[in-house]
Design an enzyme around this catalytic site. Structure first.
Site: not given
Length: 401
Positions: A91, A357, A387
């Site tokens: 990510c 996201h 994260c």
């Protein structure tokens, strides 16, 4: 060493990451290429001055594989001499692309870099690239592997967050995102996505649910109960024996949205700016990546940010704005608990719970959002952190000029 400056940034709207989403028909190459082209056109950029295109992507397989950085640059009609690369730090990939571009510029190895990321989650499902982290029992045994949703619920169990707490955080994310759109805070950086006929496919983030209430969210069922019953709760409790039970409180309403999107950012030296006739908007002050406990996976943003700030001789009070990726509500809530940063400085325009996201693109999107908001408020510094799977985190500090 020399300063690495941010000259411009763009992003697509985030489209719902499913077959009926507005960006489903747009290939990842075209999503990325349209942002690259927008960077060139907005800055009247001679792409002969670009030394590399670096794109993050979390599921680099099929039509998202084979080095999207280079292929998208070709599709965007960049100069033939511009190479490209594709990187994956889960990510944090797009933020890592920005950091890698800044390091090349500041070390004198490049004049300018276009960095960003892309993810078409409607066309290449999350986890579609497989890998031993998910599939190899020996690897999973070594690290007490559990899916991220279990980690989010485990954070809640360890820290004492209730369903009402994470839902309240999600309602605020929706409220702030709706306010940001209504006030036009994203307008100068959004690039409408066009289809093959040249018609606008999407010009506004479509995952948002303005007006969401606590009552609305309370009706949603927990998303990770079934995974827990498959044995992952037991694995997590073996790693954290102090936890008697894991209450599953994260839902689709208080977790990050699955969406499609892309982003691109122009980074260069001062000499590049003078040659290109561009004025820098910010400088990259510093960046850091760390590993964190891999069962939870999601606990790295606070220690990563603390390590970066200490190295830069700064403190959390020296930062005007924080963008902490809302992978799950408990992730940002733990960040606040560990750092003492108040909610009023974090994700002031909403976050991934409301907006979505797009894994490989989110980091660059967050840098751009932070820069635009610094300019709107007259602030000085922002810290951006995400994260990442396998227990990692990345953080970056930028300074408005």
């Amino acid at each position: 060493m020399q300063d690495a400056y941010i000259y411009d940034h763009v992003r697509t709207p985030r489209g719902k990451g499913r077959a009926d989403g507005s960006l489903h028909e747009i290939t990842p190459v075209q999503l990325a290429a349209q942002t690259l082209a927008a960077v060139r056109e907005r800055s009247q950029l001679d792409t002969e001055l670009v030394d590399d295109v670096i794109l993050g992507c979390v599921a680099p397989i099929g039509e998202q594989g084979a080095n999207l950085g280079r292929v998208a640059a070709i599709a965007a009609d960049y100069a033939q001499g511009v190479p490209g690369q594709q990187i994956n730090r889960f990510c944090a990939s797009a933020l890592e692309a920005v950091n890698l571009g800044a390091s090349l510029v500041s070390s004198g190895q490049a004049r300018s870099i276009v960095a960003g990321g892309v993810e078409s989650m409607s066309r290449t499902p999350i986890g579609g690239d497989g890998g031993p982290w998910y599939a190899d029992p020996q690897t999973g045994w070594k690290c007490y592997y559990a899916p991220q949703g279990i980690g989010a619920d485990l954070i809640a169990a360890l820290d004492g967050y209730r369903r009402e707490d994470v839902d309240a955080f999600a309602v605020e994310s929706q409220r702030l995102a709706a306010q940001a759109w209504n006030e036009g805070r994203f307008a100068k950086s959004i690039v409408p996505v066009r289809d093959v006929a040249g018609e606008i496919a999407l010009e506004r983030d479509e995952h948002m649910r303005p007006g969401t209430t606590l009552a609305d969210l309370a009706r949603l069922k927990p998303a990770f109960t079934a995974l827990g019953k498959q044995g992952f709760d037991t694995i997590a409790r073996q790693r954290y024996p102090q936890v008697d039970t894991i209450e599953h409180i994260h839902t689709g309403g208080n977790s990050s949205g699955i969406v499609d999107g892309a982003a691109a950012m122009l980074i260069g030296t001062a000499d590049f700016g003078r040659q290109a006739g561009l004025t820098p908007r910010a400088r990259v002050v510093g960046f850091q990546s760390i590993g964190s406990e891999p069962t939870i996976m999601l606990s790295g943003p606070a220690p990563c940010s603390a390590r970066l700030l200490a190295r830069l001789g700064l403190d959390f009070d020296d930062i005007d704005l924080f963008e902490v990726n809302e992978a799950f509500a408990s992730v940002v809530m733990r960040f606040m608990r560990e750092t003492g940063v108040e909610r009023e400085r974090i994700n002031v325009n909403g976050g991934s719970i409301a907006l979505g996201h797009p894994l490989g693109a989110t980091g660059a999107m967050l840098v751009g959002t932070a820069l635009d908001e610094l300019e709107r408020r007259g602030g000085k510094r922002a810290l951006i952190t995400l994260c990442a799977a396998a227990g990692m985190a990345t953080a970056t500090v930028i300074e408005r000029l």
